[in-house]
Design an enzyme around this catalytic site. Structure first.
Site, PDB file in Angstrom:
ATOM      1  CD  GLU A  38      -2.107  -1.528   9.353  1.00 10.20           C
ATOM      2  OE1 GLU A  38      -1.354  -0.076   9.329  1.00 10.20           O
ATOM      3  OE2 GLU A  38      -3.153  -0.499   9.353  1.00 10.20           O
ATOM      4  CE  LYS A 108      -5.084   2.437  11.435  1.00  9.96           C
ATOM      5  NZ  LYS A 108      -4.406   1.687   9.803  1.00  9.96           N
ATOM      6  CB  CYS A 141      -0.570   2.316  11.250  1.00 10.90           C
ATOM      7  SG  CYS A 141       0.265   2.550   9.385  1.00 10.90           S
ATOM      8  CB  VAL A 168       1.862   4.435   2.221  1.00  8.53           C
ATOM      9  CG1 VAL A 168       1.739   2.787   2.341  1.00  8.53           C
ATOM     10  CG2 VAL A 168       0.644   4.774   2.330  1.00  8.53           C
ATOM     11  CG  MET A 169       1.354  10.064   4.001  1.00 13.04           C
ATOM     12  SD  MET A 169      -0.264  10.325   4.591  1.00 13.04           S
ATOM     13  CE  MET A 169      -0.568  10.155   5.955  1.00 13.04           C
TER      14      MET A 169
HETATM   15  C1  ACM Z   1      -2.251   3.322   7.505  1.00 12.24           C
HETATM   16  O1  ACM Z   1      -2.756   3.445   8.902  1.00 12.24           O
HETATM   17  N1  ACM Z   1      -1.924   1.757   7.478  1.00 12.24           N
HETATM   18  C2  ACM Z   1      -1.198   4.473   6.735  1.00 12.24           C
END
Ligand code: ACM
Length: 260
Positions: A38, A108, A141, A168-169
């Site tokens: 991303e 997104k 993501c 990040v998770m």
């Molecule tokens: C994300 O959607 N970049 C965690």
């Protein structure tokens, strides 16, 4: 078909050097489909709408043309995430550019955390492009957290889901196992590495890009903290076979009348 996962560590705002680094990674392996993270050349944490607008690009402009040229040169397709500048604002977007000059555009759908402050939510839904005899769908993501995202792509015929990420998770790489099994598709999650600290907030991205087969096999498992490009060969027939035994077809056996 050969799929490459590319994971990089973009420096925030350094578009040209980030693009050059991506090209080096792309050129380091031979593949038919390259999946990149991303926002792969801009960096992730924007601090204002103006800053986002200054780094966002026109989907028909020169920067995206750079990806088109790379796809053409390599006779491949490239899926990548980028900040898109549009008349009504900016989108956290992704695109697949193909060697024959076509593209699939996506915005997104499920924005994560402070993305909601600056990006507009995607308005195009989930779609699939056919190239070289395979059907490729796009997601970005946090879309993974909503099972409907990958399910919709699978029901629209995707064999492979190109999932451009800045995770990040720590959960997605494991969750891809279930998403791949329940939809019998290949999932290619390309995730960036490194940390980004902006205005006192530090985010660390989890790397560990994965390619998971419709049988839940991890065909690729990239490092958590190093830039990398790795390739695996996939068999599309596996994604086309939705029967798991003589009695059960995971698409035909759905009972949508009971899912509401
Ligand atoms: C994300 O959607 N970049 C965690």
């Amino acid at each position: 078909m050969r799929i490459a996962l590319i994971q990089n560590q973009p420096l925030f705002g350094a578009v040209e050097s980030n693009l050059n680094r991506l090209l080096t990674l792309i050129e380091s392996v031979d593949a038919d489909l390259y999946v990149l993270p991303e926002l792969c050349f801009s960096g992730y944490q924007f601090l204002s709408t103006d800053e986002l607008r200054s780094l966002a690009v026109d989907p028909d402009g020169a920067v995206i043309g750079w990806f088109r040229q790379a796809a053409c040169d390599r006779k491949a397709s490239i899926a990548f995430g980028y900040p898109e500048r549009a008349a009504d604002g900016c989108y956290n977007a992704a695109m697949i550019v193909t060697s024959d000059g076509r593209d699939l555009r996506y915005r997104k759908t499920h924005l994560f955390y402070k993305e909601k402050e600056f990006f507009l939510p995607g308005d195009r839904g989930f779609n699939v492009i056919e190239w070289g005899g395979v059907r490729i769908g796009l997601a970005v993501c946090f879309d993974w957290y909503f099972p409907e995202s990958f399910r919709t792509l699978a029901l629209k015929g995707a064999d492979i889901i190109a999932h451009c990420s800045n995770l990040v998770m720590p959960y997605c790489q494991q969750a891809d196992f279930a998403r791949a099994l329940e939809n019998r598709v290949y999932i290619a999650t390309a995730n960036r590495i490194g940390s980004e600290e902006r205005d006192g907030e530090k985010l660390t991205f989890t790397g560990g890009s994965v390619l998971v087969s419709p049988r839940g096999e991890y065909l690729l498992n990239l490092p958590k903290d190093a830039e990398a490009a790795e390739v695996a060969v996939i068999d599309i027939a596996l994604a086309r076979e939705k029967k798991i035994n003589r009695y059960n077809d995971i698409v035909a056996d759905r009972r949508p009348e009971f899912y509401r």
